[in-house]
Design a protein around this motif. Sequence first.
Motif, PDB file in Angstrom:
ATOM      1  N   ALA A 156       0.826  -1.209   0.000  1.00 45.16           N
ATOM      2  CA  ALA A 156       0.000   0.000   0.000  1.00 45.16           C
ATOM      3  C   ALA A 156       0.862   1.261   0.000  1.00 45.16           C
ATOM      4  CB  ALA A 156      -0.939  -0.005   1.196  1.00 45.16           C
ATOM      5  N   GLU A 157       1.965   1.247   0.731  1.00 43.20           N
ATOM      6  CA  GLU A 157       2.849   2.408   0.782  1.00 43.20           C
ATOM      7  C   GLU A 157       3.467   2.708  -0.582  1.00 43.20           C
ATOM      8  OE1 GLU A 157       3.133  -0.252   2.927  1.00 43.20           O
ATOM      9  OE2 GLU A 157       2.172   0.699   4.652  1.00 43.20           O
ATOM     10  N   GLU A 158       3.818   1.653  -1.312  1.00 43.25           N
ATOM     11  CA  GLU A 158       4.394   1.823  -2.652  1.00 43.25           C
ATOM     12  C   GLU A 158       3.338   2.376  -3.611  1.00 43.25           C
ATOM     13  OE1 GLU A 158       7.283   1.627  -5.774  1.00 43.25           O
ATOM     14  OE2 GLU A 158       7.346   1.845  -3.613  1.00 43.25           O
ATOM     15  N   ILE A 159       2.139   1.873  -3.517  1.00 40.39           N
ATOM     16  CA  ILE A 159       1.048   2.384  -4.357  1.00 40.39           C
ATOM     17  C   ILE A 159       0.799   3.852  -4.035  1.00 40.39           C
ATOM     18  CG2 ILE A 159      -1.425   2.216  -4.833  1.00 40.39           C
ATOM     19  CD1 ILE A 159      -1.117  -0.838  -4.378  1.00 40.39           C
ATOM     20  N   ASP A 160       0.766   4.203  -2.755  1.00 38.45           N
ATOM     21  CA  ASP A 160       0.581   5.600  -2.364  1.00 38.45           C
ATOM     22  C   ASP A 160       1.691   6.480  -2.921  1.00 38.45           C
ATOM     23  OD1 ASP A 160      -1.720   4.954  -1.009  1.00 38.45           O
ATOM     24  OD2 ASP A 160      -0.807   5.035   0.991  1.00 38.45           O
ATOM     25  N   ARG A 161       2.923   5.982  -2.874  1.00 32.36           N
ATOM     26  CA  ARG A 161       4.053   6.750  -3.405  1.00 32.36           C
ATOM     27  C   ARG A 161       3.894   6.992  -4.895  1.00 32.36           C
ATOM     28  NH1 ARG A 161       8.214   6.361  -6.281  1.00 32.36           N
ATOM     29  NH2 ARG A 161       8.096   4.131  -6.624  1.00 32.36           N
ATOM     30  N   ILE A 162       3.520   5.953  -5.632  1.00 35.42           N
ATOM     31  CA  ILE A 162       3.337   6.060  -7.084  1.00 35.42           C
ATOM     32  C   ILE A 162       2.225   7.052  -7.409  1.00 35.42           C
ATOM     33  CG2 ILE A 162       2.593   4.803  -9.147  1.00 35.42           C
ATOM     34  CD1 ILE A 162       3.980   2.312  -7.855  1.00 35.42           C
ATOM     35  N   SER A 185      -2.119  11.494   5.704  1.00 32.98           N
ATOM     36  CA  SER A 185      -2.527  12.562   6.620  1.00 32.98           C
ATOM     37  C   SER A 185      -1.913  12.287   7.978  1.00 32.98           C
ATOM     38  CB  SER A 185      -4.049  12.627   6.711  1.00 32.98           C
ATOM     39  OG  SER A 185      -4.556  11.399   7.157  1.00 32.98           O
ATOM     40  N   PRO A 186      -1.573  13.357   8.698  1.00 35.75           N
ATOM     41  CA  PRO A 186      -0.972  13.149  10.020  1.00 35.75           C
ATOM     42  C   PRO A 186      -1.973  12.487  10.959  1.00 35.75           C
ATOM     43  CG  PRO A 186      -1.175  15.511   9.482  1.00 35.75           C
ATOM     44  CD  PRO A 186      -1.710  14.725   8.332  1.00 35.75           C
ATOM     45  N   ARG A 187      -1.468  11.589  11.758  1.00 39.83           N
ATOM     46  CA  ARG A 187      -2.323  10.888  12.714  1.00 39.83           C
ATOM     47  C   ARG A 187      -2.565  11.781  13.922  1.00 39.83           C
ATOM     48  NH1 ARG A 187      -0.358   4.885  13.607  1.00 39.83           N
ATOM     49  NH2 ARG A 187      -2.564   4.500  13.777  1.00 39.83           N
ATOM     50  N   GLU A 188      -3.776  11.763  14.338  1.00 39.07           N
ATOM     51  CA  GLU A 188      -4.099  12.516  15.554  1.00 39.07           C
ATOM     52  C   GLU A 188      -4.078  11.551  16.716  1.00 39.07           C
ATOM     53  OE1 GLU A 188      -7.537  14.984  15.447  1.00 39.07           O
ATOM     54  OE2 GLU A 188      -7.230  15.513  13.360  1.00 39.07           O
TER      55      GLU A 188
END
Length: 69
Positions: free
Chosen positions: A52-58, A64-67
Amino acid sequence: MNENPHPTRQLEEAPVHDQFDVTLEDADLLGEVELTTNLIIAASESDEHLEAEEIDRILGVVPSPREDG
């Protein structure tokens, strides 16, 4: 005078629509096509599933910052 009562009609050739001739003028659509293409290329070059992180990067997704609360 030898006139033919049914003269030969010349048929006009109607332009044939080429389904693969697609002109894209919508900037949002072009952006989506580019993102999808980038994902397809990345997936085809990878031996494993994309994380998922790689897809987000692409896709250029910024998490979003975590609260913490």
